[in-house]
Write an enzyme that holds these catalytic residues in place. Structure first.
Site, PDB file in Angstrom:
ATOM      1  N   ALA A   1       8.592   2.529  -8.185  1.00 64.66           N
ATOM      2  CA  ALA A   1       8.169   2.794  -9.560  1.00 64.66           C
ATOM      3  C   ALA A   1       9.319   2.652 -10.563  1.00 64.66           C
ATOM      4  CB  ALA A   1       7.564   4.192  -9.633  1.00 64.66           C
ATOM      5  N   GLN A   2      10.520   3.123 -10.201  1.00 66.28           N
ATOM      6  CA  GLN A   2      11.634   3.067 -11.146  1.00 66.28           C
ATOM      7  C   GLN A   2      11.981   1.634 -11.540  1.00 66.28           C
ATOM      8  OE1 GLN A   2      13.498   4.726 -13.178  1.00 66.28           O
ATOM      9  NE2 GLN A   2      12.298   6.551 -12.794  1.00 66.28           N
TER      10      GLN A   2
ATOM     11  N   ASP B   1       6.597  -4.751  -8.987  1.00 66.46           N
ATOM     12  CA  ASP B   1       6.402  -5.193  -7.601  1.00 66.46           C
ATOM     13  C   ASP B   1       6.185  -6.696  -7.458  1.00 66.46           C
ATOM     14  OD1 ASP B   1       6.594  -2.592  -6.840  1.00 66.46           O
ATOM     15  OD2 ASP B   1       4.569  -2.418  -6.002  1.00 66.46           O
TER      16      ASP B   1
ATOM     17  N   GLY C   1      -1.691  -6.145 -16.190  1.00 62.96           N
ATOM     18  CA  GLY C   1      -1.412  -5.037 -15.278  1.00 62.96           C
ATOM     19  C   GLY C   1      -1.002  -3.797 -16.044  1.00 62.96           C
TER      20      GLY C   1
ATOM     21  N   GLU D   1       4.836   9.986   4.777  1.00 63.70           N
ATOM     22  CA  GLU D   1       4.106  10.974   3.973  1.00 63.70           C
ATOM     23  C   GLU D   1       2.676  11.133   4.475  1.00 63.70           C
ATOM     24  OE1 GLU D   1       6.669  10.844  -0.153  1.00 63.70           O
ATOM     25  OE2 GLU D   1       4.866   9.634  -0.074  1.00 63.70           O
TER      26      GLU D   1
HETATM   27  C1  LIG Z   1       0.788   4.590  -1.277  1.00 61.36           C
HETATM   28  C2  LIG Z   1       1.980   4.266  -2.134  1.00 61.36           C
HETATM   29  C3  LIG Z   1       2.955   5.224  -2.353  1.00 61.36           C
HETATM   30  C4  LIG Z   1       4.066   4.940  -3.138  1.00 61.36           C
HETATM   31  N1  LIG Z   1       5.007   5.905  -3.324  1.00 61.36           N
HETATM   32  C5  LIG Z   1       6.052   5.655  -4.131  1.00 61.36           C
HETATM   33  C6  LIG Z   1       7.011   6.667  -4.393  1.00 61.36           C
HETATM   34  O1  LIG Z   1       6.917   7.780  -3.879  1.00 61.36           O
HETATM   35  N2  LIG Z   1       8.031   6.375  -5.241  1.00 61.36           N
HETATM   36  C7  LIG Z   1       8.146   5.142  -5.826  1.00 61.36           C
HETATM   37  O2  LIG Z   1       9.073   4.923  -6.607  1.00 61.36           O
HETATM   38  N3  LIG Z   1       7.267   4.168  -5.582  1.00 61.36           N
HETATM   39  C8  LIG Z   1       6.220   4.394  -4.755  1.00 61.36           C
HETATM   40  N4  LIG Z   1       5.312   3.404  -4.513  1.00 61.36           N
HETATM   41  C9  LIG Z   1       5.522   2.083  -5.118  1.00 61.36           C
HETATM   42  C10 LIG Z   1       5.118   2.099  -6.579  1.00 61.36           C
HETATM   43  O3  LIG Z   1       3.844   2.676  -6.723  1.00 61.36           O
HETATM   44  C11 LIG Z   1       5.123   0.675  -7.088  1.00 61.36           C
HETATM   45  O4  LIG Z   1       6.429   0.169  -6.938  1.00 61.36           O
HETATM   46  C12 LIG Z   1       4.719   0.609  -8.548  1.00 61.36           C
HETATM   47  O5  LIG Z   1       3.391   1.031  -8.703  1.00 61.36           O
HETATM   48  C13 LIG Z   1       4.866  -0.810  -9.063  1.00 61.36           C
HETATM   49  O6  LIG Z   1       4.452  -0.858 -10.385  1.00 61.36           O
HETATM   50  P1  LIG Z   1       3.811  -2.192 -10.966  1.00 61.36           P
HETATM   51  O7  LIG Z   1       3.578  -1.940 -12.407  1.00 61.36           O
HETATM   52  O8  LIG Z   1       4.617  -3.358 -10.558  1.00 61.36           O
HETATM   53  O9  LIG Z   1       2.430  -2.327 -10.184  1.00 61.36           O
HETATM   54  P2  LIG Z   1       1.203  -1.321 -10.141  1.00 61.36           P
HETATM   55  O10 LIG Z   1       1.591   0.042 -10.555  1.00 61.36           O
HETATM   56  O11 LIG Z   1       0.592  -1.507  -8.802  1.00 61.36           O
HETATM   57  O12 LIG Z   1       0.222  -1.889 -11.248  1.00 61.36           O
HETATM   58  C14 LIG Z   1      -0.350  -3.164 -11.143  1.00 61.36           C
HETATM   59  C15 LIG Z   1      -1.591  -3.182 -12.007  1.00 61.36           C
HETATM   60  O13 LIG Z   1      -2.026  -4.520 -12.131  1.00 61.36           O
HETATM   61  C16 LIG Z   1      -3.432  -4.563 -12.040  1.00 61.36           C
HETATM   62  N5  LIG Z   1      -3.784  -5.908 -11.589  1.00 61.36           N
HETATM   63  C17 LIG Z   1      -3.431  -6.515 -10.433  1.00 61.36           C
HETATM   64  N6  LIG Z   1      -3.903  -7.764 -10.397  1.00 61.36           N
HETATM   65  C18 LIG Z   1      -4.570  -7.956 -11.555  1.00 61.36           C
HETATM   66  C19 LIG Z   1      -5.286  -9.057 -12.100  1.00 61.36           C
HETATM   67  N7  LIG Z   1      -5.377 -10.216 -11.454  1.00 61.36           N
HETATM   68  N8  LIG Z   1      -5.881  -8.912 -13.302  1.00 61.36           N
HETATM   69  C20 LIG Z   1      -5.800  -7.733 -13.976  1.00 61.36           C
HETATM   70  N9  LIG Z   1      -5.126  -6.661 -13.507  1.00 61.36           N
HETATM   71  C21 LIG Z   1      -4.514  -6.778 -12.315  1.00 61.36           C
HETATM   72  C22 LIG Z   1      -3.768  -3.480 -11.041  1.00 61.36           C
HETATM   73  O14 LIG Z   1      -5.109  -3.040 -11.209  1.00 61.36           O
HETATM   74  C23 LIG Z   1      -2.747  -2.410 -11.399  1.00 61.36           C
HETATM   75  O15 LIG Z   1      -3.254  -1.500 -12.344  1.00 61.36           O
HETATM   76  C24 LIG Z   1       4.198   3.665  -3.719  1.00 61.36           C
HETATM   77  C25 LIG Z   1       3.219   2.694  -3.513  1.00 61.36           C
HETATM   78  C26 LIG Z   1       2.116   2.994  -2.727  1.00 61.36           C
HETATM   79  C27 LIG Z   1       1.057   1.945  -2.508  1.00 61.36           C
END
Ligand SMILES: Cc1cc2nc3c(=O)[nH]c(=O)nc-3n(C[C@H](O)[C@H](O)[C@H](O)COP(=O)(O)OP(=O)(O)OC[C@H]3O[C@@H](n4cnc5c(N)ncnc54)[C@H](O)[C@@H]3O)c2cc1C
Length: 482
Positions: free
Chosen positions: A369-370, A353, A64, A223
């Site tokens: 995100a944080q 997440d 990810g 939003e």
């Molecule tokens: C519409 C929207 C608005 C948001 N607004 C906010 C905001 O304003 N402020 C805030 O703090 N948070 C916000 N969030 C939440 C925030 O984006 C997430 O908490 C954050 O992205 C989590 O980060 P992560 O690295 O856990 O997952 P992600 O950033 O989702 O990254 C996961 C990655 O894993 C990859 N992946 C998944 N499964 C596989 C697999 N099987 N094999 C290979 N790759 C894989 C995906 O392609 C992706 O690139 C928002 C979320 C959404 C959907």
């Protein structure tokens, strides 16, 4: 099918990564250096201290390349480890601004950044594009789509989340979730296409063609609703001046008795008042219980005649959480120890997440995100500590505040120490912080120019209907006689 170990098997082995992380296609042996093979178990790993030679450094596989994965990878840049970053896409999506792509405010490439472009300077990192389908924790390897495998000494699961339809009938088939770039483009296309259809057949407006229901009154739903109200204002004023849209409704449905549940009461009130001022119908304490095209069924018995349902009601952990055999809790999130290692799997960590990390008072941390960024950094440090024989440290989340924007000049921002602002100052704070967190100077510059242009002209320049999405949607619309 596994190929028996023999010298001739070398040709089955792919040396995909320059420093020989083993990407194997049905091969029992692991190439560590050109012309030399190690039996599995002989390579340097958890039990052996790493030497000064990079090809004997432990391999950290990160699944990810989102906020969490990139933060972990970056924090390992100076460590004596080899990092293999895997993602099913070759770009990172800045999800906080996806709603602006969905509502024609920003271009797709403004909110996405190429992973290779961001990481090319990191000498100890290789990026592999592919979907991880399975994790074999016993043999310490991840299995990619197509069957090839990559071995690891440490694994960081940072696969994020997916939209959660909570089993509501019709949502999976017909509603439009907002989680990926593709989702955002589908929403944009559907909305703009509906306006073009209304222009050709105005009688369909009375059947809910332009009506949109947004499910979920959290930050994403709020939003989307605010931005959609502004887009509709623009379309009415400029693009479709002759259409009678006086009966068109944008409706936000929230199951709780207030919007933006985690925010302070004052911020929630401000958000509700602003949305209503913008002409959004806000329905509280009611839930969507079923959907078929043109008909949104609410628990109260009310039916909304909307042809578009945007689903922003919640998320659940990536399916990879289940595919790695870890214990899961609410929303499918992986149960982790206080150092973020996975319960029962000490060499595997989960962040962002997909993980059920808890805060100081034992509460489940939010999927924001944080949390992902901070947990990514923490896990990187734990891996470096562990490979140097140092004990694990617990993860301590530092809440930097929350914010949501409700359109032009309107936002609510809550900072640590009880500091709360709303209105224009909050909106400017929101703009600056989002620009700072956006990856890449080019993207920041583009977004700044786009926002400035929209602010001065009230325009939304990305009102494009893409052929591919249009063809898909038109097939669906025709099928349902829409
Ligand atoms: C519409 C929207 C608005 C948001 N607004 C906010 C905001 O304003 N402020 C805030 O703090 N948070 C916000 N969030 C939440 C925030 O984006 C997430 O908490 C954050 O992205 C989590 O980060 P992560 O690295 O856990 O997952 P992600 O950033 O989702 O990254 C996961 C990655 O894993 C990859 N992946 C998944 N499964 C596989 C697999 N099987 N094999 C290979 N790759 C894989 C995906 O392609 C992706 O690139 C928002 C979320 C959404 C959907």
């Amino acid at each position: 099918m596994a190929v028996p170990a023999r010298a001739g098997n070398r040709r089955h082995c792919q040396r995909l990564l320059s420093w020989h992380v083993a990407v194997r296609a049905g091969c029992d042996r692991v190439p560590l250096r050109a012309g030399r093979f190690h039996q599995r178990g002989e390579r340097p790993g958890l039990t052996e201290p790493s030497t000064g030679q990079p090809d004997r450094w432990p391999v950290v596989v990160i699944v990810g390349a989102g906020f969490g994965g990139l933060s972990a990878a970056g924090a390992l840049a100076r460590g004596a480890v080899r990092v293999c970053l895997i993602d099913q896409r070759n770009f990172q999506t800045f999800q906080p601004l996806l709603y602006q792509v969905a509502t024609a405010g920003l271009d797709p490439n403004d909110v996405c950044s190429s992973v290779r472009g961001m990481m090319f300077r990191q000498a100890n990192l290789e990026f592999v594009m592919g979907r991880v389908d399975r994790v074999d924790t016993r043999s310490r390897q991840v299995v990619l789509d197509g069957g090839s495998t990559i071995e690891f000494d440490y694994l960081v699961i940072a696969a994020g989340a997916v939209s959660n339809d909570f089993g509501v009938e019709g949502v999976e088939g017909y509603a439009l979730p907002l989680y990926t770039l593709d989702d955002a483009l589908k929403i944009r296309t559907r909305i703009l296409l509906n306006w073009e259809r209304a222009n050709r057949s105005p009688h369909l407006i009375g059947q809910g063609l332009l009506d949109v229901v947004i499910a979920g009154g959290g930050p994403t739903g709020v939003e989307v609703a605010g931005a959609l109200a502004e887009l509709y204002g623009l379309l009415r004023r400029r693009d479709y001046r002759n259409l009678d849209t006086s009966e068109v409704h944008l409706t936000l449905v929230e199951g709780g008795d207030d919007l933006l549940a985690p925010f302070h009461r004052a911020s929630r009130r401000a958000a509700l008042a602003t949305l209503r001022e913008k002409g959004v119908d806000v329905v509280l304490s009611d839930m969507i219980t079923g959907y078929e095209p043109g008909r949104v069924q609410l628990r109260s018995g009310r039916v909304l005649a909307a042809r578009t349902l945007v689903w922003a009601a919640g998320v659940k952990a990536s399916p990879l959480a289940a595919a790695c055999g870890a214990e899961q809790t609410r929303g499918g999130r992986i149960v982790v120890n206080d150092d973020l290692s996975v319960a029962g799997l000490p060499e595997v960590f989960a962040i962002g997440d997909v993980a059920a990390a808890v805060g100081a008072s034992g509460e489940l941390l939010p999927q924001v995100a944080q949390v992902a960024i901070q947990s990514g950094k923490h896990v990187a440090h734990q891996i470096l500590r562990r490979s140097s024989g140092l004990p694990a440290e617990p993860f301590r989340y530092r809440d930097r505040g929350s914010m949501a924007t409700i359109g032009r000049n309107q936002a609510v921002v809550e900072l640590p120490f009880g500091l709360r602002i709303s209105g224009r100052l909050a909106w400017l704070t929101w703009l600056v912080l989002h620009l700072l967190y956006l990856a890449g100077v080019r993207n920041r510059f583009h977004v700044l120019v786009n926002w400035s242009w929209s602010y001065l002209t009230y325009d939304r320049g990305a009102r494009l209907i893409q052929d591919r999405d249009r063809d898909q949607l038109e097939r669906r619309l025709t099928k349902h006689d829409l």
